[in-house]
Design an enzyme around this catalytic site. Sequence first.
Site, PDB file in Angstrom:
ATOM      1  N   GLU A  49       0.617  -1.028   0.315  1.00  0.00           N
ATOM      2  CA  GLU A  49      -0.105  -0.014   0.164  1.00  0.00           C
ATOM      3  C   GLU A  49       0.907   1.796   0.069  1.00  0.00           C
ATOM      4  OE1 GLU A  49      -0.666  -2.353   2.059  1.00  0.00           O
ATOM      5  OE2 GLU A  49      -2.549  -2.880   1.642  1.00  0.00           O
ATOM      6  N   PHE A 111     -10.945  -7.101  14.211  1.00  0.00           N
ATOM      7  CA  PHE A 111     -10.094  -7.914  13.391  1.00  0.00           C
ATOM      8  C   PHE A 111     -10.196  -6.903  11.921  1.00  0.00           C
ATOM      9  CE2 PHE A 111      -8.609 -10.345   9.098  1.00  0.00           C
ATOM     10  CZ  PHE A 111      -7.436 -10.555   9.909  1.00  0.00           C
ATOM     11  N   GLN A 112      -8.448  -6.269  11.941  1.00  0.00           N
ATOM     12  CA  GLN A 112      -7.847  -5.458  11.343  1.00  0.00           C
ATOM     13  C   GLN A 112      -8.493  -4.029  11.598  1.00  0.00           C
ATOM     14  OE1 GLN A 112      -8.036  -6.435   7.117  1.00  0.00           O
ATOM     15  NE2 GLN A 112      -6.018  -7.738   7.451  1.00  0.00           N
ATOM     16  N   LYS A 161     -17.146  -0.860   6.497  1.00  0.00           N
ATOM     17  CA  LYS A 161     -17.645  -2.338   5.405  1.00  0.00           C
ATOM     18  C   LYS A 161     -19.306  -1.807   4.943  1.00  0.00           C
ATOM     19  CE  LYS A 161     -16.592  -6.772   4.367  1.00  0.00           C
ATOM     20  NZ  LYS A 161     -16.336  -7.889   4.937  1.00  0.00           N
ATOM     21  N   MET A 474      24.784   8.621   1.153  1.00  0.00           N
ATOM     22  CA  MET A 474      24.793   9.748   2.343  1.00  0.00           C
ATOM     23  C   MET A 474      24.867  10.228   3.371  1.00  0.00           C
ATOM     24  SD  MET A 474      24.763  13.814   1.137  1.00  0.00           S
ATOM     25  CE  MET A 474      22.918  13.692   0.247  1.00  0.00           C
TER      26      MET A 474
END
Lengths: 559, 96
Positions: A49, A111-112, A161, A474
């Site tokens: 993502e 969940f999630q 949802k 760097m």
Amino acid sequence: MTGAQAVLESLLKEHVKVIFGYPGGAIMPVYDALYDYKDKLNHILVRHEQAAGHAAEGYARVTGKPGVALATSGPGATNLVTAITDAMLDSVPIVCITGQVATSLLGTDAFQEADIIGVTTPITKWNYQITKASEIAEVFAKAFYISQTGRPGPVLIDITKSAQMEQCIFKYPKNVRLQGYHPKTVSDLAVIKKVAEIVNQAKKPFLLMGHGVLIANAEEEVKKLVEKANIPVACTLHGLSGFPTGHRLYKGMLGMHGNYGPNVLTNSADVIIAVGMRFDDRVTGDVSRYAKNARIIHIDIDPAEFNKNIPVEVAILGDAKKALQELEKYVSYKNHEEWLTRFDSYKEEEYKQVIEKEITLKAEKLTMASVVNLLSEMTKGEAVIVADVGQNQMIAARYYKFQQSNSYITSGGLGTMGFALPAAMGAKMGVPNRQVIVIVGDGGFQMNIQELATLAQEKLPVKVIILNNNFLGMVRQWQELFFAKRYSFVDLKNPNFVDVCKGFFVDAEKVDKPAALREALEKLLAAEGPRVLEVVVEKEEKVFPMMPTGASVSEMRLV
Amino acid sequence: MKKIYLCTILSEDKPGVLYRVADIFLRRKINIEGIISVKNKEEKLSKISIFVEETQEAVDKTIRQIDRIIEVVNAVAKVASIEDIKKFMKAGEITI
């Protein structure tokens, strides 16, 4: 229709053509609806993502339109966080849509479930959680409006949802009215006249242009103004490519690894016109010793930037394009030849001490600058360069001779390693007819390396140049200069990049001899699909000039 | 020099505004000495009053950042008067 359909209809109303995303449980209704929108909305399936977020940024940076990222709840949403922060710091309009657990489960550690509104509040321009399908149209209209007006930025819409599955009547608002948000589009004329007077009296005026000029499409206006008033110009990192590098008034890049003249002479200027830039610490160095001889005029669309880092004499709030158009009317041509030639002597010194030896192709080893210099020559400065973070980024900024605006895309504010590869996917989707080239180090390439799979699946002809010095270059440079060469965890045992790329079904080649570089670059540029060129460069090359932390702009080091 | 400032923030009455306001103080490590948030039902606005002990410069910069919050209609700050502080103390005693 369902909430999920309303989400997609809203995107169509906003003229969205492409979405970067990754499915998951709480966003499944939207993905199910997407199945029927395949011919209207192009969905690019990323492999993480974070990459969806950066791709949305890359798309927005080249097109000026909001980029869209789609993810599920919980880890899907939290994976977007780095890209959202990146977009916040670089004022990039992106709209992130995340699924959320069902409304009835909110706050139950389902969940999630992640409190993504809480997480993203400090890093978004605006965010909102939709719990009812009836809210969708209005919230999307608001989100798109907010993200791309005023000072652009990221917005996040979290949709439960259950809201995605609910039925609703879809009515997209024509206009968005927000009581507390009125981005300023006009500038005060009285102030403009005063500014013109200051500019006309100046002996050593200097215009500093930043990202805001590109966002406002005010490149031409800057050019007209400085040509009319005969004023030298320098760009910030994000201002790069907004002013033609070959122009007689163009004096180079500002900042820690910018050009010698424009940095040092900032402290000699008697009037500074700062347009769409925010006096970032990488530009100013020690603020107490910055531009003390100058009367400072600041043109910006964000009032919170005035006097934030540097006190200004006159602030012009508003759109840079309109402000510059007005200002141009009242300025007059002045002979600043003596002032302009002062830049030349610094340029010569920088060329002799740094540039010449950096860009010259040597017989045995390649330098990063020689690669970028040859690439610039071979592409006539017309490519979109998407640089990662670190030495590769500074070298690309310094040595690519940009001829077109919106051509240097990089993570400036946040400095996100791993930005370049996914951002280039977005950029290529935005400008498919332009050559899009990633310049990345061996460290950054391994952050988001999984996106090679996306490139292969979409057959996106993004070209990648890995400048491989087997170091986190760097950080190593800083350890060499400021930490007594104690190289602490900066040497990398890298994978065989060519094999890795081929494993992802992306063509790749490795070059370590200068003699082979031109031909390898030709093959890279001519490739019809994605292609990677690994260039083995000198291990301990350093980027100079350099303004050490805490130093003043006039204390730039050439060696 | 640090003084007691009264910051007055007028905002759309929407959830999350107070969160954003508090976060801006937090980012600058400014401790909130007192806070009252009251709805104005007729105007559908919410008025947040915040007392902080800070320098003028820090307060000015913070207020400008608060003013940037999309829902915020207006944000101002002034040095708090004895009267302001008294009023606040009194409001704090109210039990609902």
